[in-house]
Design a protein around this motif. Structure first.
Motif, PDB file in Angstrom:
ATOM      1  N   ALA A 124      -4.941  -0.458   8.012  1.00  0.00           N
ATOM      2  CA  ALA A 124      -5.904  -0.382   7.480  1.00  0.00           C
ATOM      3  C   ALA A 124      -6.506  -1.482   6.271  1.00  0.00           C
ATOM      4  N   LYS A 125      -7.362  -2.236   6.701  1.00  0.00           N
ATOM      5  CA  LYS A 125      -7.711  -3.025   5.646  1.00  0.00           C
ATOM      6  C   LYS A 125      -8.778  -2.561   4.555  1.00  0.00           C
ATOM      7  N   GLU A 126      -9.624  -1.415   4.864  1.00  0.00           N
ATOM      8  CA  GLU A 126     -10.285  -1.130   4.167  1.00  0.00           C
ATOM      9  C   GLU A 126     -10.002   0.405   3.669  1.00  0.00           C
ATOM     10  N   ILE A 127     -10.334   0.857   2.388  1.00  0.00           N
ATOM     11  CA  ILE A 127     -10.167   2.205   1.875  1.00  0.00           C
ATOM     12  C   ILE A 127     -11.208   2.862   1.258  1.00  0.00           C
ATOM     13  N   ASN A 128     -11.456   4.243   1.597  1.00  0.00           N
ATOM     14  CA  ASN A 128     -12.360   4.931   0.887  1.00  0.00           C
ATOM     15  C   ASN A 128     -11.754   5.631  -0.583  1.00  0.00           C
ATOM     16  N   LEU A 129     -12.326   5.218  -1.582  1.00  0.00           N
ATOM     17  CA  LEU A 129     -11.614   5.502  -2.924  1.00  0.00           C
ATOM     18  C   LEU A 129     -12.256   6.667  -3.654  1.00  0.00           C
ATOM     19  N   VAL A 130     -11.724   7.618  -4.195  1.00  0.00           N
ATOM     20  CA  VAL A 130     -12.103   8.847  -4.923  1.00  0.00           C
ATOM     21  C   VAL A 130     -11.658   8.940  -6.409  1.00  0.00           C
ATOM     22  N   GLY A 131     -12.357   8.955  -7.374  1.00  0.00           N
ATOM     23  CA  GLY A 131     -12.065   9.149  -8.662  1.00  0.00           C
ATOM     24  C   GLY A 131     -12.389  10.378  -9.276  1.00  0.00           C
ATOM     25  N   TYR A 132     -11.612  11.358 -10.007  1.00  0.00           N
ATOM     26  CA  TYR A 132     -12.128  12.431 -10.631  1.00  0.00           C
ATOM     27  C   TYR A 132     -12.028  12.223 -12.262  1.00  0.00           C
ATOM     28  N   CYS A 133     -13.125  12.427 -12.751  1.00  0.00           N
ATOM     29  CA  CYS A 133     -13.075  12.386 -14.358  1.00  0.00           C
ATOM     30  C   CYS A 133     -12.510  11.086 -14.705  1.00  0.00           C
ATOM     31  N   LEU A 134     -11.563  11.057 -15.622  1.00  0.00           N
ATOM     32  CA  LEU A 134     -11.135   9.749 -16.266  1.00  0.00           C
ATOM     33  C   LEU A 134     -10.674   8.980 -15.068  1.00  0.00           C
ATOM     34  N   GLY A 135     -10.181   9.483 -13.995  1.00  0.00           N
ATOM     35  CA  GLY A 135      -9.779   8.732 -12.757  1.00  0.00           C
ATOM     36  C   GLY A 135     -11.081   7.831 -12.140  1.00  0.00           C
ATOM     37  N   GLY A 136     -12.098   8.504 -12.377  1.00  0.00           N
ATOM     38  CA  GLY A 136     -13.553   7.881 -11.826  1.00  0.00           C
ATOM     39  C   GLY A 136     -13.864   6.901 -12.742  1.00  0.00           C
ATOM     40  N   THR A 137     -13.592   6.757 -14.001  1.00  0.00           N
ATOM     41  CA  THR A 137     -13.690   5.555 -14.939  1.00  0.00           C
ATOM     42  C   THR A 137     -12.916   4.628 -14.487  1.00  0.00           C
ATOM     43  N   LEU A 138     -11.577   4.978 -14.400  1.00  0.00           N
ATOM     44  CA  LEU A 138     -10.651   3.890 -14.105  1.00  0.00           C
ATOM     45  C   LEU A 138     -10.882   3.271 -12.418  1.00  0.00           C
ATOM     46  N   LEU A 139     -11.427   3.962 -11.444  1.00  0.00           N
ATOM     47  CA  LEU A 139     -12.113   3.634 -10.269  1.00  0.00           C
ATOM     48  C   LEU A 139     -12.984   2.595 -10.802  1.00  0.00           C
ATOM     49  N   ALA A 140     -13.955   2.911 -11.097  1.00  0.00           N
ATOM     50  CA  ALA A 140     -15.255   1.765 -11.595  1.00  0.00           C
ATOM     51  C   ALA A 140     -14.573   0.539 -12.017  1.00  0.00           C
ATOM     52  N   CYS A 141     -13.474   0.804 -12.972  1.00  0.00           N
ATOM     53  CA  CYS A 141     -12.933  -0.489 -13.612  1.00  0.00           C
ATOM     54  C   CYS A 141     -12.191  -1.298 -12.490  1.00  0.00           C
ATOM     55  N   ALA A 142     -11.654  -0.568 -11.512  1.00  0.00           N
ATOM     56  CA  ALA A 142     -10.608  -1.293 -10.360  1.00  0.00           C
ATOM     57  C   ALA A 142     -11.811  -1.997  -9.571  1.00  0.00           C
ATOM     58  N   LEU A 143     -13.071  -1.216  -9.217  1.00  0.00           N
ATOM     59  CA  LEU A 143     -13.785  -1.992  -8.258  1.00  0.00           C
ATOM     60  C   LEU A 143     -14.375  -3.141  -8.898  1.00  0.00           C
ATOM     61  N   ALA A 144     -14.705  -3.111 -10.119  1.00  0.00           N
ATOM     62  CA  ALA A 144     -15.305  -4.313 -10.900  1.00  0.00           C
ATOM     63  C   ALA A 144     -14.148  -5.756 -10.755  1.00  0.00           C
ATOM     64  N   TYR A 145     -12.760  -5.130 -11.188  1.00  0.00           N
ATOM     65  CA  TYR A 145     -11.881  -6.047 -11.155  1.00  0.00           C
ATOM     66  C   TYR A 145     -11.903  -6.559  -9.663  1.00  0.00           C
TER      67      TYR A 145
END
Length: 595
Positions: A321-342
């Motif tokens: 799989a070359k593409e993935i659906n990501l889910v972040g919960y609470c602080l994990g969502g804040t980190l997810l947003a950082c990861a997406l921008a990175y």
């Protein structure tokens, strides 16, 4: 520990029980004094800070003595009227109460609070006094917004602590139980108190549930899977398929590292991970480590690199799989947003969609947690963390509980120590008490850059692993799920995250709070949720035009998620890819306890 209170019915047996309690108490006092001596400087700093806060309040009150006198006069008029009404009721008249508890206030549910004239008077006196104090501190002119919020919060803590339901002499239910049991409830409660003090090393660690009622891998975190990859900070779990075919794009959960991942996989009846696996999704989740002092220098960057980014690399080796659906919960969502921008800055297109559960991206109005974060308090906290190398898990847990003190502190105080009963075994509360430590460097960065300075919403305001973070460059479709009664990530604050990302976003609001509103399986048919295809700037405008739906929001999200899943492929067996399984789920990291 053995409970010797059940048989303490004779004078000799009672004496032995009390002697054992006295012996345990002496050791606890020694432990407490040793702990307090080491923390004396920091406690003095906190005391001085609190003193300055209420000195400011007093000065503002005395600046307008006429207004203060009017409020006091109105209070005494109400109190006099209450005494008159109570006297008339004693004479047999049917009198409506002056003030009633809020419908969600569970402290005064026992019938004696209303049927008994004395306790009804005590209850109404308390409610009138609480109402007077609330209105007094809320209407002081000249205070800045943060100071006003702090004073209001600590005033509420005092009011909650002084509730007559918290004391033997003024709680009719406890008095009745004490008479019926000949004081056995208080003896049992004292044993419970000592046991909780022993568990806390001299600090009171109130049990919300039976700590021995559940075991990971036996009662909780049961969905079949294996750890397929790990870093210093996280293990990656892949779950076995439950269907012959699965969607091509897998799901990766990024839970918060303030708590443990198995909130997503409690018991089979309320496991979100199991529910998704059974509906044809390949699911992965990160399981964060419980850091010790050895991890003091782990930074927010490390959580990014060793968490979601390392997981994406591993998933690419585990499945096709070359593409993935990501889910972040609470602080994990804040980190997810950082990861997406990175990833956007690095031209990394592996993220196909993003789901944010109760996640703050804009910290301008983060709710009552902001009262614990200012320059003085942050410096004090940094000193504590520097001494240990991490923030103790219990410290964060107590802070979270204080936001809902009546439900998460005083109700258990009354049940455990006054009623003398053991707490009910409840999976959510077991998870809630299984708190984690946080590395000093990472947590200081998070509090300063997010809560104190709110830099994440600024393009380039935060730099992670050498890359300036710009949320505006994130163009993947996003699903935001928030909860209406959230006291940790208020929904109106999480709503602002929609405006920071550039992709098409959908916002859904669930009933209930930060945990129960998310972990809400359809079979329970509880809480309901609101949807609105539009996203106006004002969250109140969004809610006013939103459509209410009964039951769980899970099926609604599943429809959105299925549309992002891609074509169906054969179910992926764990270990069929390039990675050899390390151990069975739930893995070893989740079993590490902060204590």
């Amino acid at each position: 520990m053995a409970d010797n209170t059940e048989a303490a019915n004779t004078p000799a047996e009672l004496s032995r029980a009390l002697a054992e309690i006295a012996s345990r108490s002496q050791q606890l006092v020694r432990n407490f004094l040793a702990r307090e001596e080491s923390a004396h400087h920091l406690s003095m700093v906190d005391t001085l800070r609190m003193g300055r806060l209420f000195q400011d309040l007093y000065a503002r009150l005395m600046a307008d003595p006429m207004q203060l006198a009017q409020r006091q006069l109105a209070f005494w008029q109400d109190y006099t009227l209450l005494m008159q009404r109570s006297t008339l009721r004693m004479m047999g008249f049917d009198i409506e109460p002056m003030i009633r508890p809020h419908e969600k206030d569970k402290r005064f549910k026992h019938e004696s609070w209303e049927s008994n004239l004395l306790f009804d008077f005590i209850k109404q006196s308390y409610l009138l006094t609480a109402d007077y104090l609330h209105h007094t501190v809320k209407n002081i002119e000249g205070l800045d917004d943060k100071t006003e919020k702090k004073i209001d919060f600590y005033t509420r803590q005092f009011i909650n602590a002084m509730s007559p339901s918290n004391f033997l002499a003024t709680n009719p239910e406890i008095l009745s139980k004490t008479i019926e049991s000949r004081g056995q409830n208080l003896l049992k409660g004292l044993n419970n108190l000592l046991e909780d003090l022993e568990r806390g090393g001299g600090a009171l660690k109130i049990r919300m549930t039976d700590p021995d009622a559940f075991e990971l891998g036996r009662d909780l975190a049961l969905t079949p899977g294996k750890v397929i990859h790990q870093t210093d900070l996280a293990q990656l779990i892949q779950y076995e398929p439950a269907t012959e075919q699965v969607y091509k794009r897998p799901i990766l959960f990024i839970p918060p590292w303030i708590n443990k991942y198995y909130i997503l996989d409690l018991q089979p009846k309320n496991s979100l991970i199991k529910w998704l696996v059974e509906r044809g999704h390949t699911v992965f989740t990160l399981s964060w480590r419980n850091p010790s002092a050895a991890f003091a220098d782990k930074a927010f960057d490390d959580y990014l690199l060793e968490g979601p980014l390392a997981a994406l690399d591993a998933i690419g080796q585990a499945v096709d799989a070359k593409e993935i659906n990501l889910v972040g919960y609470c602080l994990g969502g804040t980190l997810l947003a950082c990861a997406l921008a990175y990833m956007a800055a690095r031209k990394d297109h592996r993220a196909h969609s993003a789901t944010f559960f109760t996640s703050l991206l804009d910290f301008e109005n983060p709710g009552e947690l902001e009262i614990f974060v200012d320059e003085d308090q942050l410096k004090s906290l940094e000193q504590q963390m520097e001494r240990r190398g991490y923030l103790v898990g219990d410290q964060m847990a107590r802070t979270m509980s204080s936001l809902r003190a009546n439900d998460l502190i005083w109700s258990f105080f009354v049940n455990n120590y006054l009623r003398g009963e053991d707490p009910f075994p409840f999976d959510l509360l077991y998870w809630n008490q299984d708190s984690t430590n946080m590395p000093a460097r990472m947590h200081a960065f998070y509090l300063r850059n997010m809560y104190l300075e709110n830099r994440l919403r600024e393009p380039g305001g935060v730099v992670l692993a050498g890359e300036p973070i710009d949320l505006g460059k994130v163009k993947v479709p996003a699903f935001f799920l928030s909860t209406r009664e959230d006291h940790i990530a208020p929904w109106k604050a999480t709503y602002q995250g929609l405006r920071l990302l550039s992709g098409k976003a959908r916002f859904v609001l669930s009933g209930s709070g930060h945990i129960a509103g998310v972990i809400n399986p359809p079979a329970k048919n509880k809480y309901g949720y609101w949807t609105n295809t539009r996203a106006p700037e004002d969250p109140d405008e969004w809610l006013a035009a939103a459509e209410y739906h009964p039951g769980s929001w899970w099926p609604h999200w599943l429809g959105w998620l299925n549309s992002k899943g891609g074509a169906k492929v054969a179910g992926r067996q764990v270990g069929a890819g390039q990675l050899e399984p390390i151990e069975d789920a739930p893995g070893s990291y989740v079993r590490e306890r902060h204590d």
